[in-house]
Design a protein around this motif. Structure first.
Motif, mmCIF file in Angstrom:
data_model
loop_
_atom_site.group_PDB
_atom_site.id
_atom_site.type_symbol
_atom_site.label_atom_id
_atom_site.label_comp_id
_atom_site.label_asym_id
_atom_site.label_seq_id
_atom_site.Cartn_x
_atom_site.Cartn_y
_atom_site.Cartn_z
ATOM 1 N N ASN A 9 -18.028 -2.729 20.210
ATOM 2 C CA ASN A 9 -17.705 -1.351 20.596
ATOM 3 C C ASN A 9 -16.384 -1.215 21.343
ATOM 4 O OD1 ASN A 9 -20.002 -0.404 19.375
ATOM 5 N ND2 ASN A 9 -21.214 -0.548 21.232
ATOM 6 N N THR A 10 -15.413 -2.057 21.019
ATOM 7 C CA THR A 10 -14.074 -1.942 21.573
ATOM 8 C C THR A 10 -13.226 -1.163 20.587
ATOM 9 O OG1 THR A 10 -14.330 -4.068 22.657
ATOM 10 C CG2 THR A 10 -12.098 -3.226 22.412
ATOM 11 N N ILE A 11 -12.590 -0.109 21.055
ATOM 12 C CA ILE A 11 -11.736 0.708 20.192
ATOM 13 C C ILE A 11 -10.304 0.206 20.295
ATOM 14 C CG2 ILE A 11 -10.802 3.023 19.798
ATOM 15 C CD1 ILE A 11 -13.434 4.129 20.788
ATOM 16 N N ARG A 12 -9.690 -0.006 19.146
ATOM 17 C CA ARG A 12 -8.299 -0.451 19.096
ATOM 18 C C ARG A 12 -7.480 0.601 18.370
ATOM 19 N NH1 ARG A 12 -7.705 -5.863 20.411
ATOM 20 N NH2 ARG A 12 -9.674 -6.974 20.555
ATOM 21 N N VAL A 13 -6.368 0.996 18.981
ATOM 22 C CA VAL A 13 -5.481 2.004 18.414
ATOM 23 C C VAL A 13 -4.193 1.320 17.991
ATOM 24 C CG1 VAL A 13 -4.212 4.135 18.868
ATOM 25 C CG2 VAL A 13 -6.469 3.780 19.880
ATOM 26 N N ASN A 14 -3.747 1.591 16.772
ATOM 27 C CA ASN A 14 -2.496 1.031 16.272
ATOM 28 C C ASN A 14 -1.326 1.763 16.923
ATOM 29 O OD1 ASN A 14 -0.500 -0.196 14.827
ATOM 30 N ND2 ASN A 14 -0.894 0.924 12.932
ATOM 31 N N LEU A 15 -0.490 1.041 17.635
ATOM 32 C CA LEU A 15 0.650 1.649 18.323
ATOM 33 C C LEU A 15 1.940 1.556 17.529
ATOM 34 C CD1 LEU A 15 -0.044 0.421 21.945
ATOM 35 C CD2 LEU A 15 -0.592 2.623 20.920
ATOM 36 N N GLU A 16 1.880 0.990 16.325
ATOM 37 C CA GLU A 16 3.080 0.834 15.509
ATOM 38 C C GLU A 16 3.785 2.161 15.210
ATOM 39 O OE1 GLU A 16 4.284 -0.749 11.088
ATOM 40 O OE2 GLU A 16 2.496 -1.539 12.035
ATOM 41 N N PRO A 17 3.061 3.268 14.927
ATOM 42 C CA PRO A 17 3.769 4.528 14.667
ATOM 43 C C PRO A 17 4.596 5.005 15.861
ATOM 44 C CG PRO A 17 1.516 4.698 13.903
ATOM 45 C CD PRO A 17 1.630 3.401 14.655
ATOM 46 N N MET B 168 0.850 -1.171 0.000
ATOM 47 C CA MET B 168 0.000 0.000 0.000
ATOM 48 C C MET B 168 0.903 1.244 0.000
ATOM 49 S SD MET B 168 -2.959 1.108 2.726
ATOM 50 C CE MET B 168 -3.877 -0.365 2.452
ATOM 51 N N PRO B 169 0.637 2.213 -0.858
ATOM 52 C CA PRO B 169 1.452 3.438 -0.891
ATOM 53 C C PRO B 169 1.348 4.213 0.424
ATOM 54 C CG PRO B 169 0.025 3.309 -2.821
ATOM 55 C CD PRO B 169 -0.393 2.217 -1.899
ATOM 56 N N ILE B 170 2.381 4.972 0.717
ATOM 57 C CA ILE B 170 2.434 5.706 1.985
ATOM 58 C C ILE B 170 1.300 6.720 2.101
ATOM 59 C CG2 ILE B 170 4.034 7.477 1.178
ATOM 60 C CD1 ILE B 170 4.071 5.921 4.665
ATOM 61 N N TYR B 171 0.910 7.349 0.999
ATOM 62 C CA TYR B 171 -0.171 8.333 1.087
ATOM 63 C C TYR B 171 -1.501 7.672 1.412
ATOM 64 C CZ TYR B 171 -1.144 6.964 -3.741
ATOM 65 O OH TYR B 171 -1.430 6.256 -4.865
ATOM 66 N N ARG B 172 -1.676 6.416 1.035
ATOM 67 C CA ARG B 172 -2.902 5.698 1.390
ATOM 68 C C ARG B 172 -2.902 5.336 2.877
ATOM 69 N NH1 ARG B 172 -7.412 5.620 -0.608
ATOM 70 N NH2 ARG B 172 -7.767 3.426 -0.255
ATOM 71 N N LEU B 173 -1.733 5.020 3.415
ATOM 72 C CA LEU B 173 -1.643 4.712 4.841
ATOM 73 C C LEU B 173 -1.994 5.927 5.684
ATOM 74 C CD1 LEU B 173 1.618 2.579 4.955
ATOM 75 C CD2 LEU B 173 -0.720 1.790 5.326
ATOM 76 N N LEU B 174 -1.626 7.113 5.217
ATOM 77 C CA LEU B 174 -1.907 8.330 5.959
ATOM 78 C C LEU B 174 -3.390 8.687 5.941
ATOM 79 C CD1 LEU B 174 1.127 10.488 4.833
ATOM 80 C CD2 LEU B 174 0.778 9.361 7.032
ATOM 81 N N MET B 175 -4.134 8.153 4.987
ATOM 82 C CA MET B 175 -5.550 8.463 4.877
ATOM 83 C C MET B 175 -6.399 7.576 5.786
ATOM 84 S SD MET B 175 -5.670 8.925 0.763
ATOM 85 C CE MET B 175 -7.410 9.216 0.637
ATOM 86 N N ARG B 176 -5.816 6.526 6.350
ATOM 87 C CA ARG B 176 -6.572 5.612 7.209
ATOM 88 C C ARG B 176 -6.788 6.227 8.585
ATOM 89 N NH1 ARG B 176 -3.803 0.377 7.973
ATOM 90 N NH2 ARG B 176 -5.822 -0.222 8.800
#
Length: 47
Positions: A18-26, A1-9
């Motif tokens: 209703n459980t919220i999950r946050v990506n901690l990879e950044p 996936m291109p980097i600009y598409r990742l930024l749009m997520r």
């Protein structure tokens, strides 16, 4: 996936129960790299 598409997520997802999950990879980068990136983004969007 291109980097600009990742930024749009969205930085989070919500499951069916209703459980919220946050990506901690950044935030896996060293703290000085994260700070440099945030300052660069601040300068970019301020102008």
């Amino acid at each position: 996936m291109p980097i600009y598409r990742l930024l749009m997520r969205l930085p989070w997802t919500m499951s069916h129960n209703n459980t919220i999950r946050v990506n901690l990879e950044p935030f896996a980068d060293p703290p000085d790299e994260i700070e440099r990136t945030l300052k660069r983004m601040q300068r970019h969007y301020r102008s």
